[in-house]
Write an enzyme that holds these catalytic residues in place. Structure first.
Site, PDB file in Angstrom:
ATOM      1  N   ARG A 131       0.762  -1.226  -0.019  1.00 23.94           N
ATOM      2  CA  ARG A 131       0.055   0.047   0.040  1.00 23.94           C
ATOM      3  C   ARG A 131       0.786   1.336   0.059  1.00 23.94           C
ATOM      4  NH1 ARG A 131      -2.335  -3.118   3.245  1.00 23.94           N
ATOM      5  NH2 ARG A 131      -4.012  -4.790   2.434  1.00 23.94           N
ATOM      6  N   GLY A 191      -1.170 -11.172   8.798  1.00 24.97           N
ATOM      7  CA  GLY A 191      -1.122 -12.563   9.336  1.00 24.97           C
ATOM      8  C   GLY A 191      -2.255 -12.956  10.207  1.00 24.97           C
ATOM      9  N   GLU A 193      -4.787 -14.576   9.386  1.00 24.97           N
ATOM     10  CA  GLU A 193      -5.231 -15.661   8.892  1.00 24.97           C
ATOM     11  C   GLU A 193      -4.257 -17.013   9.155  1.00 24.97           C
ATOM     12  OE1 GLU A 193      -6.064 -12.798   7.130  1.00 24.97           O
ATOM     13  OE2 GLU A 193      -7.838 -13.129   8.180  1.00 24.97           O
ATOM     14  N   ASN A 277      -9.036  -9.162  13.031  1.00 23.02           N
ATOM     15  CA  ASN A 277      -9.727 -10.100  13.408  1.00 23.02           C
ATOM     16  C   ASN A 277      -8.910 -11.134  14.655  1.00 23.02           C
ATOM     17  OD1 ASN A 277      -8.273 -11.246  10.605  1.00 23.02           O
ATOM     18  ND2 ASN A 277      -8.776 -13.119  11.927  1.00 23.02           N
ATOM     19  N   ASP A 319     -14.839 -12.270  10.730  1.00 19.96           N
ATOM     20  CA  ASP A 319     -13.695 -11.542  10.051  1.00 19.96           C
ATOM     21  C   ASP A 319     -14.054 -10.254   9.820  1.00 19.96           C
ATOM     22  OD1 ASP A 319     -11.159 -11.672   8.876  1.00 19.96           O
ATOM     23  OD2 ASP A 319     -11.792 -11.700   7.112  1.00 19.96           O
ATOM     24  N   TRP A 489     -12.878  -0.770  -4.714  1.00 11.13           N
ATOM     25  CA  TRP A 489     -12.026  -1.057  -3.754  1.00 11.13           C
ATOM     26  C   TRP A 489     -10.769  -0.109  -3.892  1.00 11.13           C
ATOM     27  CZ3 TRP A 489     -12.821  -5.414  -0.955  1.00 11.13           C
ATOM     28  CH2 TRP A 489     -11.807  -5.845  -0.321  1.00 11.13           C
ATOM     29  N   TRP A 553      -8.338  -8.324  -2.273  1.00  5.48           N
ATOM     30  CA  TRP A 553      -9.071  -9.427  -1.908  1.00  5.48           C
ATOM     31  C   TRP A 553     -10.229  -9.594  -3.049  1.00  5.48           C
ATOM     32  CZ3 TRP A 553     -11.387  -9.928   3.549  1.00  5.48           C
ATOM     33  CH2 TRP A 553     -12.187 -11.458   3.960  1.00  5.48           C
TER      34      TRP A 553
END
Lengths: 595, 595
Positions: A131, A191, A193, A277, A319, A489, A553
């Protein structure tokens, strides 16, 4: 022990608070509308420019004036910086940094390509995005995918220092843009996930040595909370405010990643950001509120100590990462001038808080189709969850249907803009719901630790996946809303030309009337836009620039070459039709008015 | 035996010569300036358009109106077709074909991606380029890299037929654009650097069955020569005209590939094309004239039989492939109106022949720095080689220095344009010399069979690598010449707006005054341009379009990621500075005037 030493070091460094910090330079530069010195435009995350050569009357004549292929496919988030005659930006993995000469239609002055082990790619959950780079004290700072932070000489591209901020073998990667605050570089970690323990780290801009590190979850000395002074909903958080909300050692793989945007209020001397999350996505495996995942943090940039926190989604079951940007604006809230922090959360609520105290002032749905909670209780700050959409209530291996928003939220990382002229917020949104089925998952370092399958689709009765909206954060109301076929997005840009710019996943750069949302201009760039629109002035002429390059995503199906509409593959199915509009490819397009 | 059968078949098919051939449709369509129905613009290879909305007075206002990323890196040669509301083009390997809707800013109607074994990539000598698709009878024809020819339904992209035209395991690949002539598809083959026996093959457009095949080298029945009727320099070639010029069986791996452009004169019923280098590049290993490598062929498209031939570079010692396009124009030659064929050869001579008879009329250097031959003997048609630059004379393992042009020629495949208004030819050229060291090499099927190392550089005293020139083919003189920092590797377009367009390796699309060469417009596209500029009209408005995406032989260093300036790596060193200007990435840019 290590923490204590760091704490002392940070305090020591904090002493010359009135001295000549790097951000004295940046605070001057951010006020110079000709430049774009940080990915967010300014410390307040306004993404607003006082430039108005390009305005609502002449924007119809806008057209590309030069273009630049980055040589990299996959998703291009972020935005270029403009400093003097130079433009700087980074690409997705392999995270090439380009320094282009604005006097020569973007001729390359230097190019930096870090050496990174490509095995990091599968450890990146949601495309190999980056980004953007930060600037400070003559250096360009890059967060590499492999969790290395590198500072480059802005003139030559030579490495000045380099530091390891995490271990991809444990699922720690970096996608966010760093922010330079005072003499420090503030960085996050991705990270959630992979069961990473999220944290924010401050490195000294001068040499890359670590100043402090503040985790999102864990013991007080790791999260840098003062139990007596760190406040939440008007009260001190008390001892072990995080640990008490986890069962056993789950917090050690508890997520709360910090891969979003940062903002800074120099007068209050606070930085703001949100945590992601809790891990895993299967809520059954982690009873409790899972603090401080899904939380807005206000921290002292000198010491890292938290002044206040607010958890938006206790015990997340969907999430709904809380990492979206915090926009700092002085606006009337319910009639009263307020030092506000405005945040459009993944969970579909637009929050307005007092950024000095953390007091919750407004929490309203910014997409009317949001259904997982009826409202936020303003006394407790907690959402009132609708049982039908509680994946915890459904339990493991139960597919909860029709939850709105989907996991990627009513908005994800794509940053909103704020205009001080209208006092409104311009928000790129997702209009997407999901079916969510949690399942039991075991933790293995470096392996996905997700524990849910999901499918995404537009809300019942709708056939569009996004809206671009104007939002009144003082009342919590949508002012106008432009439907878009796909999620927006891209990051927005507001300008004194009474314009708001944004990009679409099909690849259009659009300019709309700030007051009405009426579309005044669109141009089909080479690929879908997930980059953030920015503007600058060079040699007396205003330009608007944006990176196209579909992915992220929402575009992960295309970016990762997942061509089958597989049930449970999250965003892949919902956005499958994107491939009819655009293809991969990173290109910078710079727009201007005719001579 | 096989040949005889084919010959009979071809003759049988040739019977209804006055019937409704596919090319009746194409011959009408090529006259409709709104469309661009073949990669060459028309059968004469003029690359000229009668459209003139965009002209020398208003071209300064030109700007991109929409863009499209192809999703493929590496070199994008070729040009889109426009047929009705549709645009069609192909990418480099993996040779994706896109069908875009012009009514919807290039929205994808269909996309075809052939399944190809990627091991073909290292068998492609000079980047993984593809020079475009052909149209005929409702089908889009693609020459795949793996030497498969496929016909797709133009409406749906569904395969209609598919045929294997060669074997990549033997070094046979395809990069050229097919041409539809009458009821046949004419295709060539690449692989001169792998000892391929070059040939042209005609497949029946209807079902892909083979109509005829004509080799460049070999026995008369394989090269489809009539010893009594096939003419060269005014005389019948006689029996075994090819075999007699080779030692032993060397012709079987003798090259003469056919990877360039085709043209067609419907009145004379002849197709024209050139053959490439004899294999190997080491001249010592193949004594003799090596006929008919380096040769212009005029063949009957119904039978394949050659009417005349002219060998430009007997016994090539420099890799001066003769594959560049043949432009068919009726022009005054030395004062006399002539059905001319004009050809700018790699060897640096611009040739003008009588295209009916093959008579050589003009052969002059179109780059004054050409030094390998003093002149062409107009009686014999042979170049007078300068011994200092004869790599044969130097012998194996001797480095012959300062030969001009370099192996990639004073021009390579990048096609020139012809304007019937000025009767001039507009030629993108290379201004490059070389050191050339031949060495002994053994043949192994599918392995490079080059036998020389070379280095390239600008001519002594010059620091630019290209010129864009206007050429009078009737007198053999340069009319004007615009220097360019790098080779002009893009195809040119001439229009009735008194303009000539071309692209540069740095990425500029340029428009110059047809009469003077004065630059009137330039725009920096996302990547270096090696594609061919084309124009069309849609809904009453003229557009100019070009593919950018640096690569090709000149850009092979970037395309193949060869970052070191290694001695002997051919073009890599000379063009190294390109990386300061542009990066990889395929993008179509469509230009128009403001509303």
């Amino acid at each position: 022990m290590k923490f204590k030493w760091l704490f002392v070091l940070a305090s020591a460094l904090a002493l010359p608070a009135s001295g000549a910090w790097a951000n004295d330079e940046l605070m001057k530069m951010e006020k110079n509308a000709n430049e774009w010195v940080m990915p967010t435009g300014d410390y307040s995350n306004h993404r607003y420019s006082t430039l108005k050569q390009i305005n609502k009357d002449n924007v119809k004549n806008l057209h590309p004036v030069w273009t630049f292929s980055t040589g990299v496919l996959r998703g291009h988030e972020g935005a270029p910086l403009v400093i003097g005659n130079m433009m700087y930006f980074s690409t997705p993995f392999p995270n090439i940094v380009y320094a282009l000469d604005l006097n020569k239609n973007g001729q390359i002055v230097w190019k930096y390509e870090p050496k990174q082990d490509p095995t990091v790619i599968p450890v990146m959950c949601c495309d190999t995005v980056n980004r953007g780079v930060a600037y400070g004290d003559g250096k360009i700072i890059l967060d590499q995918a492999d969790a290395t932070v590198v500072a480059l000489d802005a003139k030559t591209g030579q490495e000045v220092w380099k530091v390891k901020n995490g271990d991809p073998k444990k699922g720690e990667t970096m996608t966010s843009a760093p922010m330079v605050v005072k003499d420090k570089v503030i960085v996050g970690i991705s990270g959630g996930e992979f069961g990473v323990q999220g944290r924010v780290t401050a490195y000294n801009l001068k040499d890359g040595s670590m100043a402090w590190k503040a985790s999102s979850v864990g013991p007080d000395n790791e999260i840098l909370f003062d139990p007596e002074k760190t406040m939440s909903m008007g009260k001190p958080v008390g001892k072990d405010s995080s640990l008490k909300t986890w069962e056993g050692d789950q917090w050690k793989i508890g997520g709360g990643a910090t891969w979003g945007w940062y903002s800074y209020d120099p007068k209050l001397n606070l930085i703001y950001y949100g945590s992601g999350n809790p891990s895993t996505w299967n809520p059954v495996q982690r009873p409790g509120d899972n603090k401080w995942s899904m939380t807005i943090f206000a921290r002292n940039p000198d010491t890292g100590v938290a002044k206040w926190v607010y958890q938006m989604t206790p015990h997340d079951e969907w999430d709904y990462d809380g990492i979206n940007e915090m926009i700092l604006a002085d606006i009337p809230v319910k009639g009263k001038e307020t030092k506000a922090l405005v945040h459009f959360d993944r969970n579909g609520f637009g929050y307005t808080l007092n950024r000095e105290t953390g007091e919750l002032l407004v929490a309203e749905k910014y997409d009317p189709k949001v259904n997982w909670a009826t409202h936020v209780d303003m006394a407790t700050g907690r959402p009132e969850v609708v049982k039908q959409y509680s994946t915890q209530a459904g339990g493991e291996d139960h597919n909860s249907k029709g939850i709105c928003p989907a996991a990627l939220g009513s908005k994800d990382q794509q940053p909103a803009a704020y205009s001080p002229t209208t006092k409104l917020f311009y928000v790129p949104t997702n209009h997407v719901c999901m079916d969510y089925e949690p399942f039991k998952v075991s933790y293995t370092a470096g392996q996905p630790y997700v524990g849910a399958t999901l499918s995404m689709f537009p809300p019942a009765g709708d056939n569009h996946l996004g809206n671009f909206i104007a939002w009144d954060a003082g009342t919590g109301k949508i002012v106008w809303s432009d439907p878009e076929p796909f999620s927006v997005w891209s990051g927005a840009l507001a300008t004194a030309g009474d314009l708001v710019f944004y990009g679409t996943l099909e690849g259009y750069l659009k300019a709309v009337d700030m007051k009405t949302g009426k579309e005044l201009y669109k141009f089909k760039t080479p690929s879908g836009i997930i980059g953030n629109v920015m503007t600058y002035e060079h040699a007396g002429k205003q330009y608007v620039a944006v990176l196209s390059g579909v992915g992220g995503w929402a575009g992960i199906g295309m970016a990762a070459g997942l061509t089958k509409d597989t049930e449970g593959l999250g965003a892949v199915g919902a956005y499958k039709a994107l491939a009819n509009y655009t293809q991969l490819g990173g290109v910078l397009t710079v727009f201007g008015l005719p001579e």
